[in-house]
Design a protein around this motif. Structure first.
Motif, short mmCIF file in Angstrom:
data_model
loop_
_atom_site.label_atom_id
_atom_site.label_comp_id
_atom_site.label_asym_id
_atom_site.label_seq_id
_atom_site.Cartn_x
_atom_site.Cartn_y
_atom_site.Cartn_z
N ALA A 31 -21.95 25.53 -31.06
CA ALA A 31 -21.71 25.87 -32.23
C ALA A 31 -22.67 26.66 -33.25
N TYR A 57 -22.73 30.73 -34.49
CA TYR A 57 -22.50 30.49 -36.00
C TYR A 57 -22.54 31.94 -36.59
N ASP A 69 -19.49 33.98 -36.10
CA ASP A 69 -18.44 33.46 -36.98
C ASP A 69 -18.54 33.42 -38.21
N VAL A 120 -23.34 26.02 -41.49
CA VAL A 120 -23.46 25.26 -40.31
C VAL A 120 -23.88 23.74 -39.89
N THR A 146 -22.05 21.69 -41.29
CA THR A 146 -20.61 21.01 -41.23
C THR A 146 -19.92 21.34 -40.02
N GLN A 147 -20.13 22.70 -39.47
CA GLN A 147 -19.77 23.06 -38.04
C GLN A 147 -20.47 21.85 -37.01
N VAL A 153 -18.41 19.17 -34.72
CA VAL A 153 -18.46 19.59 -33.31
C VAL A 153 -18.64 18.17 -32.56
N THR A 156 -10.64 18.12 -37.11
CA THR A 156 -11.47 19.26 -37.55
C THR A 156 -10.88 20.28 -38.64
N GLU A 186 -13.14 22.72 -40.93
CA GLU A 186 -12.97 24.05 -41.00
C GLU A 186 -12.88 24.74 -42.26
N LYS A 188 -16.09 24.59 -44.05
CA LYS A 188 -17.12 25.65 -43.48
C LYS A 188 -16.84 27.23 -43.75
N GLN A 215 -19.10 29.51 -45.99
CA GLN A 215 -19.18 31.13 -45.69
C GLN A 215 -18.97 31.95 -46.56
#
Length: 175
Positions: A45, A49, A52, A90, A92-93, A97, A142, A146, A149, A153
């Motif tokens: 991830a 990232y 993403d 990142v 939180t990702q 995960v 998730t 998400e 995240k 972003q």
């Protein structure tokens, strides 16, 4: 008694020491497997990232009008936010995960090895059910991560994780 190739000493309690040892070994292997899956998922991830982030910004309504291409978005992030901008959110990702992979593997294995299937093997519908249950649990865990995240972003560092969660509330994280 001999069971397979393992000598079973029933001992005073009649249960057998090898049964407990086998269960402990199985649990230890499962913990190691889940740990490795979590670390691998988090590393993967983190590695993808930045891509993403660019994808998310290009897909947003403001990003579609703001950027001509992925390269244009990359230049803008680098000039306005620096290298750290590519990794905004990142945490939180990566944090999401590990439990997501662990839960997904656990549920999949639990359904696949449930006693209801007996000893004749897992039927195709059992495979489908295991995947469905694992995927359902994964989405429940998730989805809030998400949403947080994506907000991180898109906001360019103007809000933190707790700010986003407070703003959205429980309903917003699952809505």
């Amino acid at each position: 008694k001999i069971r397979g190739c393992v000598y079973v000493d029933r001992g005073a309690d009649g249960r057998g020491a090898d049964v407990d040892a086998g269960r402990r070994a199985g649990r230890a292997a499962a913990v190691v497997s889940l740990g490795i899956g979590s670390v691998a998922g988090a590393a993967g991830a983190a590695a993808v990232y930045p891509l993403d982030l660019i994808k998310t910004r290009l897909q947003s309504s403001s990003g579609a009008a703001l950027y001509a291409s992925g390269l244009d978005c990359t230049r803008d992030v680098m000039s306005s936010e620096g290298l750290g901008g590519f990794y905004r959110g990142v945490g939180t990702q990566v944090v999401g995960v590990a439990p997501e992979k662990t839960l997904k593997l656990f549920v999949n294995d639990a359904v696949r090895t449930a006693p209801v299937w007996g000893t004749s093997g897992l039927p195709v519908y059992g495979e489908v059910l295991a995947g469905f249950c694992a995927g359902l649990c994964q989405v429940v865990v998730t989805n809030p991560l998400e949403i947080v995240k994506v907000r991180l972003q898109l906001n360019g560092g103007k809000q933190g994780v707790l700010d986003v969660m407070k703003e959205l509330g429980f309903g917003g994280l699952y809505g």
